[in-house]
Design a protein around this motif. Sequence first.
Motif, mmCIF file in Angstrom:
data_model
loop_
_atom_site.group_PDB
_atom_site.id
_atom_site.type_symbol
_atom_site.label_atom_id
_atom_site.label_comp_id
_atom_site.label_asym_id
_atom_site.label_seq_id
_atom_site.Cartn_x
_atom_site.Cartn_y
_atom_site.Cartn_z
ATOM 1 N N GLY A 115 -0.083 -0.530 7.346
ATOM 2 C CA GLY A 115 -0.997 -0.735 5.661
ATOM 3 C C GLY A 115 -2.206 -0.825 6.780
ATOM 4 N N LYS A 162 3.211 -2.934 2.298
ATOM 5 C CA LYS A 162 2.828 -2.232 1.923
ATOM 6 C C LYS A 162 2.780 -1.843 0.625
ATOM 7 N N TYR A 163 3.174 -2.026 0.286
ATOM 8 C CA TYR A 163 3.780 -1.130 -1.346
ATOM 9 C C TYR A 163 4.280 -2.579 -2.353
ATOM 10 N N VAL A 178 -1.499 -6.247 2.852
ATOM 11 C CA VAL A 178 -0.953 -4.382 3.608
ATOM 12 C C VAL A 178 -0.999 -3.448 2.191
ATOM 13 N N ALA A 237 -2.128 0.579 1.461
ATOM 14 C CA ALA A 237 -1.937 1.878 2.224
ATOM 15 C C ALA A 237 -2.880 2.433 1.909
#
Length: 101
Positions: free
Chosen positions: A2, A75-76, A98, A100
Amino acid sequence: MGALDYTPATGTDLQTAFNAARDHAEWEYGTSGFTGTIAEKDEVSLLDEPKRSEQDAMERAKELLDGEDPRVSAKYGSGGALPIATDDGADGWLFFGVAAH
């Protein structure tokens, strides 16, 4: 991988500042779900670290991300927050992580 994002913000408390930072990122970059900004984070974790200048906090955030610290490298997952004294002297937080894109 990301995008890496670093966003300083002030507010009456951590959650208020985080919400304001997300709202500003959504206003500036949209709500597509892949902006690569703090807008992609639903929650934030305050890291138990000393208050730093914005620049020093940025360097520490980069160290944590480069080291793939599990608290902030997903990332999530949750974004990170470090306490800062902003360049204009206010207390605040550096939000980072981080995202998306």
